[in-house]
Design a protein around this motif. Structure first.
Motif, PDB file in Angstrom:
ATOM      1  N   ASN A 126       0.830  -1.190   0.000  1.00  0.00           N
ATOM      2  CA  ASN A 126       0.000   0.000   0.000  1.00  0.00           C
ATOM      3  C   ASN A 126       0.868   1.244   0.000  1.00  0.00           C
ATOM      4  O   ASN A 126       0.773   2.077   0.888  1.00  0.00           O
ATOM      5  N   ASN A 127       1.725   1.357  -0.971  1.00  0.00           N
ATOM      6  CA  ASN A 127       2.575   2.542  -1.114  1.00  0.00           C
ATOM      7  C   ASN A 127       1.975   3.430  -2.187  1.00  0.00           C
ATOM      8  O   ASN A 127       2.355   3.356  -3.350  1.00  0.00           O
ATOM      9  N   PHE A 128       1.015   4.240  -1.805  1.00  0.00           N
ATOM     10  CA  PHE A 128       0.321   5.088  -2.755  1.00  0.00           C
ATOM     11  C   PHE A 128       0.729   6.539  -2.560  1.00  0.00           C
ATOM     12  O   PHE A 128       0.985   6.980  -1.442  1.00  0.00           O
TER      13      PHE A 128
ATOM     14  N   GLY B 181      -0.053  10.593  -4.744  1.00  0.00           N
ATOM     15  CA  GLY B 181      -0.892  11.240  -5.746  1.00  0.00           C
ATOM     16  C   GLY B 181      -0.458  10.925  -7.164  1.00  0.00           C
ATOM     17  O   GLY B 181      -1.247  11.006  -8.094  1.00  0.00           O
ATOM     18  N   SER B 182       0.809  10.547  -7.333  1.00  0.00           N
ATOM     19  CA  SER B 182       1.298  10.240  -8.678  1.00  0.00           C
ATOM     20  C   SER B 182       1.200   8.753  -9.016  1.00  0.00           C
ATOM     21  O   SER B 182       1.557   8.350 -10.109  1.00  0.00           O
ATOM     22  N   THR B 183       0.710   7.956  -8.077  1.00  0.00           N
ATOM     23  CA  THR B 183       0.547   6.531  -8.327  1.00  0.00           C
ATOM     24  C   THR B 183      -0.494   6.311  -9.414  1.00  0.00           C
ATOM     25  O   THR B 183      -1.589   6.874  -9.357  1.00  0.00           O
ATOM     26  N   ASN B 184      -0.154   5.510 -10.406  1.00  0.00           N
ATOM     27  CA  ASN B 184      -1.131   5.123 -11.426  1.00  0.00           C
ATOM     28  C   ASN B 184      -1.808   3.850 -10.946  1.00  0.00           C
ATOM     29  O   ASN B 184      -1.133   2.877 -10.602  1.00  0.00           O
ATOM     30  N   VAL B 185      -3.133   3.886 -10.905  1.00  0.00           N
ATOM     31  CA  VAL B 185      -3.890   2.714 -10.492  1.00  0.00           C
ATOM     32  C   VAL B 185      -4.637   2.164 -11.696  1.00  0.00           C
ATOM     33  O   VAL B 185      -5.157   2.918 -12.514  1.00  0.00           O
ATOM     34  N   THR B 186      -4.653   0.850 -11.796  1.00  0.00           N
ATOM     35  CA  THR B 186      -5.425   0.176 -12.840  1.00  0.00           C
ATOM     36  C   THR B 186      -6.537  -0.570 -12.124  1.00  0.00           C
ATOM     37  O   THR B 186      -6.280  -1.343 -11.195  1.00  0.00           O
ATOM     38  N   VAL B 187      -7.760  -0.309 -12.553  1.00  0.00           N
ATOM     39  CA  VAL B 187      -8.929  -0.834 -11.863  1.00  0.00           C
ATOM     40  C   VAL B 187      -9.991  -1.312 -12.847  1.00  0.00           C
ATOM     41  O   VAL B 187     -10.003  -0.918 -14.015  1.00  0.00           O
ATOM     42  N   THR B 188     -10.870  -2.141 -12.332  1.00  0.00           N
ATOM     43  CA  THR B 188     -12.141  -2.443 -12.951  1.00  0.00           C
ATOM     44  C   THR B 188     -13.164  -1.953 -11.942  1.00  0.00           C
ATOM     45  O   THR B 188     -13.021  -2.214 -10.735  1.00  0.00           O
ATOM     46  N   TYR B 189     -14.160  -1.203 -12.389  1.00  0.00           N
ATOM     47  CA  TYR B 189     -15.077  -0.597 -11.427  1.00  0.00           C
ATOM     48  C   TYR B 189     -16.474  -0.423 -12.008  1.00  0.00           C
ATOM     49  O   TYR B 189     -16.672  -0.472 -13.215  1.00  0.00           O
ATOM     50  N   GLU B 190     -17.416  -0.237 -11.100  1.00  0.00           N
ATOM     51  CA  GLU B 190     -18.758   0.174 -11.475  1.00  0.00           C
ATOM     52  C   GLU B 190     -19.211   1.209 -10.459  1.00  0.00           C
ATOM     53  O   GLU B 190     -19.044   1.029  -9.258  1.00  0.00           O
ATOM     54  N   GLY B 191     -19.793   2.289 -10.969  1.00  0.00           N
ATOM     55  CA  GLY B 191     -20.330   3.345 -10.125  1.00  0.00           C
ATOM     56  C   GLY B 191     -21.837   3.380 -10.218  1.00  0.00           C
ATOM     57  O   GLY B 191     -22.397   3.317 -11.313  1.00  0.00           O
ATOM     58  N   LYS B 192     -22.480   3.467  -9.054  1.00  0.00           N
ATOM     59  CA  LYS B 192     -23.937   3.517  -8.996  1.00  0.00           C
ATOM     60  C   LYS B 192     -24.370   4.615  -8.036  1.00  0.00           C
ATOM     61  O   LYS B 192     -23.603   5.040  -7.172  1.00  0.00           O
ATOM     62  N   LEU B 193     -25.608   5.030  -8.199  1.00  0.00           N
ATOM     63  CA  LEU B 193     -26.255   5.877  -7.213  1.00  0.00           C
ATOM     64  C   LEU B 193     -26.851   4.945  -6.160  1.00  0.00           C
ATOM     65  O   LEU B 193     -26.965   3.737  -6.382  1.00  0.00           O
ATOM     66  N   LEU B 194     -27.269   5.480  -5.027  1.00  0.00           N
ATOM     67  CA  LEU B 194     -27.836   4.625  -3.990  1.00  0.00           C
ATOM     68  C   LEU B 194     -29.143   3.957  -4.404  1.00  0.00           C
ATOM     69  O   LEU B 194     -29.532   2.952  -3.808  1.00  0.00           O
ATOM     70  N   ASP B 195     -29.805   4.480  -5.432  1.00  0.00           N
ATOM     71  CA  ASP B 195     -31.035   3.829  -5.906  1.00  0.00           C
ATOM     72  C   ASP B 195     -30.735   2.668  -6.847  1.00  0.00           C
ATOM     73  O   ASP B 195     -31.647   2.042  -7.387  1.00  0.00           O
ATOM     74  N   GLY B 196     -29.440   2.362  -7.065  1.00  0.00           N
ATOM     75  CA  GLY B 196     -29.040   1.244  -7.900  1.00  0.00           C
ATOM     76  C   GLY B 196     -28.762   1.597  -9.347  1.00  0.00           C
ATOM     77  O   GLY B 196     -28.294   0.751 -10.114  1.00  0.00           O
ATOM     78  N   THR B 197     -29.021   2.838  -9.737  1.00  0.00           N
ATOM     79  CA  THR B 197     -28.775   3.266 -11.107  1.00  0.00           C
ATOM     80  C   THR B 197     -27.273   3.291 -11.391  1.00  0.00           C
ATOM     81  O   THR B 197     -26.516   3.979 -10.703  1.00  0.00           O
ATOM     82  N   SER B 198     -26.848   2.534 -12.397  1.00  0.00           N
ATOM     83  CA  SER B 198     -25.441   2.519 -12.792  1.00  0.00           C
ATOM     84  C   SER B 198     -25.161   3.729 -13.675  1.00  0.00           C
ATOM     85  O   SER B 198     -25.898   3.993 -14.624  1.00  0.00           O
ATOM     86  N   PHE B 199     -24.102   4.472 -13.375  1.00  0.00           N
ATOM     87  CA  PHE B 199     -23.770   5.648 -14.179  1.00  0.00           C
ATOM     88  C   PHE B 199     -22.430   5.530 -14.887  1.00  0.00           C
ATOM     89  O   PHE B 199     -22.128   6.306 -15.788  1.00  0.00           O
TER      90      PHE B 199
ATOM     91  N   THR C 257     -17.935  -0.126  -6.679  1.00  0.00           N
ATOM     92  CA  THR C 257     -17.273  -1.400  -6.440  1.00  0.00           C
ATOM     93  C   THR C 257     -16.028  -1.380  -7.321  1.00  0.00           C
ATOM     94  O   THR C 257     -16.123  -1.173  -8.531  1.00  0.00           O
ATOM     95  N   ILE C 258     -14.874  -1.547  -6.678  1.00  0.00           N
ATOM     96  CA  ILE C 258     -13.595  -1.388  -7.366  1.00  0.00           C
ATOM     97  C   ILE C 258     -12.699  -2.598  -7.148  1.00  0.00           C
ATOM     98  O   ILE C 258     -12.483  -3.020  -6.003  1.00  0.00           O
ATOM     99  N   ASP C 259     -12.193  -3.156  -8.237  1.00  0.00           N
ATOM    100  CA  ASP C 259     -11.159  -4.188  -8.193  1.00  0.00           C
ATOM    101  C   ASP C 259      -9.840  -3.485  -8.492  1.00  0.00           C
ATOM    102  O   ASP C 259      -9.691  -2.917  -9.583  1.00  0.00           O
ATOM    103  N   LEU C 260      -8.901  -3.544  -7.558  1.00  0.00           N
ATOM    104  CA  LEU C 260      -7.592  -2.926  -7.776  1.00  0.00           C
ATOM    105  C   LEU C 260      -6.688  -3.938  -8.447  1.00  0.00           C
ATOM    106  O   LEU C 260      -6.267  -4.919  -7.840  1.00  0.00           O
ATOM    107  N   ILE C 261      -6.403  -3.717  -9.716  1.00  0.00           N
ATOM    108  CA  ILE C 261      -5.572  -4.629 -10.495  1.00  0.00           C
ATOM    109  C   ILE C 261      -4.095  -4.356 -10.240  1.00  0.00           C
ATOM    110  O   ILE C 261      -3.313  -5.266  -9.995  1.00  0.00           O
ATOM    111  N   SER C 262      -3.719  -3.083 -10.286  1.00  0.00           N
ATOM    112  CA  SER C 262      -2.327  -2.724 -10.027  1.00  0.00           C
ATOM    113  C   SER C 262      -2.220  -1.284  -9.569  1.00  0.00           C
ATOM    114  O   SER C 262      -3.125  -0.482  -9.777  1.00  0.00           O
ATOM    115  N   ALA C 263      -1.104  -0.994  -8.926  1.00  0.00           N
ATOM    116  CA  ALA C 263      -0.783   0.364  -8.485  1.00  0.00           C
ATOM    117  C   ALA C 263       0.721   0.534  -8.627  1.00  0.00           C
ATOM    118  O   ALA C 263       1.503  -0.238  -8.095  1.00  0.00           O
ATOM    119  N   GLN C 264       1.138   1.521  -9.423  1.00  0.00           N
ATOM    120  CA  GLN C 264       2.568   1.738  -9.643  1.00  0.00           C
ATOM    121  C   GLN C 264       2.890   3.208  -9.709  1.00  0.00           C
ATOM    122  O   GLN C 264       2.173   3.996 -10.163  1.00  0.00           O
TER     123      GLN C 264
END
Length: 156
Positions: A69-71, A73-91, A149-156
């Motif tokens: 966990n060496n993060f 502000g300049s760390t590049n993160v590679t992720v798979t994610y989905e963002g939703k509102l609390l009503d379940g709407t995916s944005f 919901t975020i999957d952290l694939i890599s951080a460099q």
């Protein structure tokens, strides 16, 4: 001359009303409203989440066995994610996308370092740690609490 004075007066009045709307936003009050919304949501959905000192709530879905966990502000993160509102709407969704951590909303800057590479985390981001009282575009209204919901694939 009279027309110019009238237009100048009209602009001053419109400007005064426009500034009143912005001045009426109180981030501290909004954070309290967001906290109630998030706490109610996680209680109703039987979600076990931790409240971070920032006001962010998070749930570690898959802890990574190894990783650092060496993060910064300049760390590049590679992720798979989905963002939703609390009503379940995916944005928004992204698969295997990379971002500099420092360019992301505060909720992600705080939340992503809470999971190790290979892990999965769910973030409940108060609007004050996201887009505040502005809408970044279609799908996300102003003062929106965001659920990622975020999957952290890599951080460099």
């Amino acid at each position: 001359m009279l027309k110019t004075r009238f237009l100048l007066g009209l602009f001053l009045i419109v400007g005064a009303f426009a500034s009143c709307k912005k001045d009426s936003y109180n981030a501290e009050e909004q954070a309290k409203k967001d906290d109630v919304l998030i706490a109610d949501f996680i209680a109703k959905n039987s979600i076990v989440a931790v409240k971070h000192s920032s006001g962010l709530y998070y749930q570690t879905l898959t802890p990574a066995a190894n990783g650092e966990n060496n993060f910064s502000g300049s760390t590049n993160v590679t992720v798979t994610y989905e963002g939703k509102l609390l009503d379940g709407t995916s944005f928004d969704k992204g698969t295997n996308v990379s971002f500099p951590l420092g360019n992301l909303i505060q909720g992600w800057q705080i939340g992503i370092p809470l999971v190790k590479r290979g892990g999965r985390i769910r973030l409940f981001v108060p609007s004050t740690l996201a887009y505040g009282n502005s809408s970044p575009g279609a799908g996300i209204p102003e003062n929106a609490v965001l659920d990622f919901t975020i999957d952290l694939i890599s951080a460099q």
